[in-house]
Design a protein around this motif. Structure first.
Motif, short mmCIF file in Angstrom:
data_model
loop_
_atom_site.label_atom_id
_atom_site.label_comp_id
_atom_site.label_asym_id
_atom_site.label_seq_id
_atom_site.Cartn_x
_atom_site.Cartn_y
_atom_site.Cartn_z
N ILE A 12 0.82 -1.22 0.00
CA ILE A 12 0.00 0.00 0.00
C ILE A 12 0.85 1.27 0.00
CG2 ILE A 12 -0.35 0.24 2.52
CD1 ILE A 12 -3.37 0.79 1.75
N VAL A 13 2.07 1.20 0.57
CA VAL A 13 2.89 2.42 0.60
C VAL A 13 3.41 2.72 -0.81
CG1 VAL A 13 4.98 3.48 1.55
CG2 VAL A 13 3.47 2.16 3.05
N GLU A 34 7.15 -5.10 -8.69
CA GLU A 34 6.75 -5.92 -7.55
C GLU A 34 7.23 -7.35 -7.79
OE1 GLU A 34 5.29 -5.94 -4.41
OE2 GLU A 34 5.66 -8.09 -4.65
N LYS A 35 7.89 -7.93 -6.78
CA LYS A 35 8.48 -9.26 -7.01
C LYS A 35 7.46 -10.38 -7.01
CE LYS A 35 10.14 -9.96 -2.24
NZ LYS A 35 9.30 -11.04 -1.74
N HIS A 42 2.31 -9.15 1.05
CA HIS A 42 3.01 -9.23 2.35
C HIS A 42 2.27 -8.42 3.41
CE1 HIS A 42 5.88 -12.06 0.94
NE2 HIS A 42 6.09 -11.32 -0.15
N GLN A 43 2.90 -7.47 4.07
CA GLN A 43 2.24 -6.83 5.22
C GLN A 43 0.83 -6.31 4.90
OE1 GLN A 43 5.11 -4.36 7.76
NE2 GLN A 43 5.92 -4.25 5.70
N THR A 44 0.71 -5.68 3.73
CA THR A 44 -0.56 -5.04 3.40
C THR A 44 -1.69 -6.05 3.28
OG1 THR A 44 0.69 -3.34 2.23
CG2 THR A 44 -1.65 -3.49 1.72
N ASN A 47 -2.88 -8.01 7.34
CA ASN A 47 -2.99 -7.18 8.54
C ASN A 47 -4.40 -7.24 9.12
OD1 ASN A 47 -4.50 -5.29 7.09
ND2 ASN A 47 -2.70 -4.09 6.57
N SER A 48 -4.66 -6.43 10.14
CA SER A 48 -5.94 -6.52 10.85
C SER A 48 -7.06 -5.78 10.12
CB SER A 48 -5.80 -5.93 12.27
OG SER A 48 -4.81 -6.62 12.98
N VAL A 50 -7.65 -2.60 10.05
CA VAL A 50 -8.22 -1.52 10.87
C VAL A 50 -7.81 -0.16 10.30
CG1 VAL A 50 -8.28 -0.49 13.18
CG2 VAL A 50 -8.21 -2.98 12.92
N VAL A 172 13.73 -6.91 -7.89
CA VAL A 172 14.89 -6.04 -8.11
C VAL A 172 16.11 -6.66 -7.45
CG1 VAL A 172 15.87 -3.78 -7.59
CG2 VAL A 172 13.48 -3.97 -8.34
N TYR A 226 -2.82 -14.93 14.21
CA TYR A 226 -4.25 -14.69 14.42
C TYR A 226 -5.01 -16.00 14.53
CZ TYR A 226 -3.65 -9.97 12.36
OH TYR A 226 -3.28 -8.68 12.08
N ALA A 374 8.12 1.44 7.99
CA ALA A 374 6.73 1.93 7.81
C ALA A 374 5.82 1.05 8.67
CB ALA A 374 6.34 1.88 6.34
N ALA A 378 0.74 2.23 9.14
CA ALA A 378 1.10 2.75 7.82
C ALA A 378 0.07 2.43 6.74
CB ALA A 378 2.47 2.23 7.40
N THR A 380 -3.25 2.64 7.30
CA THR A 380 -4.16 3.78 7.51
C THR A 380 -3.56 5.06 6.95
OG1 THR A 380 -4.87 2.76 9.59
CG2 THR A 380 -5.37 5.12 9.29
C1 LIG Z 1 0.05 -8.40 11.58
C2 LIG Z 1 -0.08 -6.97 11.11
C3 LIG Z 1 -1.22 -6.22 11.45
C4 LIG Z 1 -1.33 -4.89 11.05
N1 LIG Z 1 -2.50 -4.23 11.25
C5 LIG Z 1 -2.66 -2.98 10.73
C6 LIG Z 1 -3.91 -2.33 10.79
O1 LIG Z 1 -4.90 -2.89 11.22
N2 LIG Z 1 -4.00 -1.05 10.30
C7 LIG Z 1 -2.91 -0.39 9.78
O2 LIG Z 1 -3.05 0.77 9.40
N3 LIG Z 1 -1.71 -1.01 9.66
C8 LIG Z 1 -1.57 -2.29 10.10
N4 LIG Z 1 -0.39 -2.95 9.94
C9 LIG Z 1 0.72 -2.25 9.30
C10 LIG Z 1 0.57 -2.20 7.79
O3 LIG Z 1 0.01 -3.38 7.27
C11 LIG Z 1 1.95 -1.94 7.18
O4 LIG Z 1 2.56 -0.86 7.85
C12 LIG Z 1 1.82 -1.60 5.68
O5 LIG Z 1 1.08 -2.58 5.02
C13 LIG Z 1 3.21 -1.47 5.08
O6 LIG Z 1 3.04 -1.39 3.68
P1 LIG Z 1 4.29 -1.45 2.71
O7 LIG Z 1 3.81 -1.16 1.35
O8 LIG Z 1 5.38 -0.60 3.30
O9 LIG Z 1 4.84 -2.95 2.86
P2 LIG Z 1 4.36 -4.31 2.20
O10 LIG Z 1 2.90 -4.43 2.18
O11 LIG Z 1 5.10 -5.40 2.91
O12 LIG Z 1 4.86 -4.19 0.70
C14 LIG Z 1 6.23 -4.25 0.34
C15 LIG Z 1 6.28 -4.85 -1.05
O13 LIG Z 1 7.61 -4.78 -1.56
C16 LIG Z 1 7.83 -5.93 -2.35
N5 LIG Z 1 9.26 -6.15 -2.52
C17 LIG Z 1 10.16 -6.43 -1.53
N6 LIG Z 1 11.40 -6.58 -2.07
C18 LIG Z 1 11.28 -6.42 -3.41
C19 LIG Z 1 12.20 -6.47 -4.50
N7 LIG Z 1 13.50 -6.75 -4.33
N8 LIG Z 1 11.73 -6.24 -5.76
C20 LIG Z 1 10.40 -5.97 -5.97
N9 LIG Z 1 9.48 -5.92 -4.96
C21 LIG Z 1 9.92 -6.13 -3.71
C22 LIG Z 1 7.15 -7.03 -1.53
O14 LIG Z 1 6.89 -8.20 -2.29
C23 LIG Z 1 5.90 -6.33 -1.05
O15 LIG Z 1 4.80 -6.52 -1.90
C24 LIG Z 1 -0.26 -4.28 10.32
C25 LIG Z 1 0.85 -5.05 9.95
C26 LIG Z 1 0.93 -6.39 10.31
C27 LIG Z 1 2.08 -7.20 9.81
#
Ligand SMILES: Cc1cc2nc3c(=O)[nH]c(=O)nc-3n(C[C@H](O)[C@H](O)[C@H](O)COP(=O)(O)OP(=O)(O)OC[C@H]3O[C@@H](n4cnc5c(N)ncnc54)[C@H](O)[C@@H]3O)c2cc1C
Length: 397
Positions: A12-13, A34-35, A42-44, A47-48, A50, A172, A226, A374, A378, A380
């Motif tokens: 989502i970031v 995206e790999k 993954h994290q996105t 998650n919960s 919320v 990457v 969970y 993040a 993150a 939200t």
């Molecule tokens: C258990 C849990 C519960 C949570 N609950 C909440 C909640 O309820 N509300 C809330 O606001 N937040 C919540 N969070 C936090 C939130 O989900 C994360 O902060 C947010 O999703 C981070 O997003 P991101 O895009 O940084 O990371 P990610 O969603 O992890 O995305 C990173 C992406 O980068 C890609 N990537 C990595 N390396 C490479 C590469 N070399 N080449 C190409 N692509 C690559 C990965 O495949 C992945 O898709 C929770 C997190 C967890 C784990």
């Protein structure tokens, strides 16, 4: 062909950042890599779900401001893109005198953060939530629920509609900043761009090192395990039910969460993971384990948190311990109610001195920005985080 911006990471970031760049520079040529074979894997996507209101964060902090703005922005985005969400509210429940005093401090903090909260006594709590027991609670009206995978799908559609390109299954493997450009490689394939923005979550420290940045932190994976309640329990609560967090611990504690699909989950806990992307229990990845074992910050973190770490691990391995944590505020739950579901894994930046980084962490060079931490909330906050990143790369205004 040189792109204006390459973004690494289809969580989502990364997606929110791509849209924020287009908001600032309409028509910019954006390539998102995206790999995985799909977005939000993954994290996105684990998650919960919320939409946090932002009661917990230090008044005046970046986290508090981004969460408040983000909650509003996500609901506007969902309304515009017909994504279901519900502002169901949450109750932070105190079960004893110590938690009640922590709850009072949290209530004041929420008010200072400008968030509408209400204090409920034990009788009022029971009237609103007959299955929940406590000495009191804070009702946070603005907390909501959503499926962040659905949000990502809509963001991706918007990105491609505005001319952006998404390449899935593209990992990457090399990054080089040289002569005013950044070159990115995935195996034999190569792209160049004027700017690179890396939003790689659990792999973010590795990508920063790949790009030649000197970093002192390491990503430590914390599993969030969970359970899902059986469908007969889907109406056990009307709000989200959270314990009062221990201020010494970084995570929010096991909560009862109504999901947007109507089910109710219990979790997540916080257990050190031995694989950054291994979701089944007891997953182990050799490279990840070596990275952890050779990082002095991890040993310092473990030494400072031996008690809570052991408790979390015990509750992870022993379902009765996990149940006991939930029964503190929801005594009706039984062992049979806890049906395993896939875990989530948090990308937590830990510094060399063993300190957990609670805030967002960005590292920037002339042509690159790496999102190195993040943490929740993150998802939200993703829309204002994306705008802040776009400002940092292209200047505010
Ligand atoms: C258990 C849990 C519960 C949570 N609950 C909440 C909640 O309820 N509300 C809330 O606001 N937040 C919540 N969070 C936090 C939130 O989900 C994360 O902060 C947010 O999703 C981070 O997003 P991101 O895009 O940084 O990371 P990610 O969603 O992890 O995305 C990173 C992406 O980068 C890609 N990537 C990595 N390396 C490479 C590469 N070399 N080449 C190409 N692509 C690559 C990965 O495949 C992945 O898709 C929770 C997190 C967890 C784990």
């Amino acid at each position: 062909m040189t792109h204006d911006v390459i973004i690494i990471g289809g969580g989502i970031v990364g997606l929110a950042t791509a849209l924020a760049v287009l908001e600032k520079r309409p028509g910019a040529g954006i390539l998102l890599l995206e790999k995985e074979a799909g977005l939000a894997r993954h994290q996105t996507g684990h998650n919960s779900g919320v939409i946090h209101a932002g009661i917990y964060y230090a008044p005046g902090s970046l986290k508090a401001r981004l969460c408040r703005e983000g909650a509003e922005a996500i609901t506007v985005f969902c309304a515009e893109h017909a994504i279901p969400f519900e502002t169901c509210g949450k109750l932070v429940v105190a079960t004893d005198a110590l938690e009640a005093s922590r709850m009072d401090a949290l209530f004041e903090r929420a008010q200072t953060n400008g968030i509408a909260v209400e204090k409920l006594d034990a009788a009022e709590l029971r009237r609103r939530e007959p299955a929940i027991e406590g000495v009191g609670a804070i009702l946070v009206h603005a907390t909501g629920i959503v499926d962040y995978k659905a949000v990502c799908a809509a963001m991706a559609a918007e990105l491609t509609r505005q001319g952006g390109t998404i390449e899935l299954g593209t990992e990457v493997t090399a990054i080089q900043e040289k002569d005013g450009l950044v070159t990115v490689a995935a195996g034999e394939r190569r792209w160049t761009a004027a700017k690179l923005i890396a939003c790689a979550g659990l792999q973010s420290d590795r990508l920063a090192r790949l790009a030649g940045l000197a970093i002192e932190h390491r990503i430590v994976p914390f599993r969030g395990e969970y359970y899902r309640l059986p469908p007969a329990r889907n109406t056990i609560v009307r709000h989200l039910i959270y314990p009062v967090p221990d201020p010494a611990l970084p995570f929010l504690g096991i909560h009862l969460t109504r999901m947007i699909d109507g089910s109710v989950t219990v979790g997540p806990n916080a257990v050190l993971g031995l694989a950054r992307e291994g979701y089944p229990k007891l997953s182990v990845d050799l490279r990840d384990m070596i990275d952890l074992a050779t990082f002095p910050g991890l040993w310092r973190l473990l030494a400072a948190n031996i008690g809570s770490g052991t408790q979390e691990l015990a509750n992870s391995l022993w379902k009765r311990g996990y149940l006991a944590a939930c029964r503190k505020y929801c005594p009706a739950l039984t062992l049979d109610d806890l049906r395993p579901m896939e875990a989530g894994i948090r990308a937590q930046a830990v510094m060399a001195d063993g300190r957990l980084e609670h805030d967002f962490l960005f590292l920037q060079t002339e042509h690159m920005l790496h999102v190195c931490n993040a943490p929740s909330p993150a998802a939200t906050s993703s829309i204002p985080i994306g705008r802040m990143i776009a400002d940092r790369c292209f200047g505010a205004g």
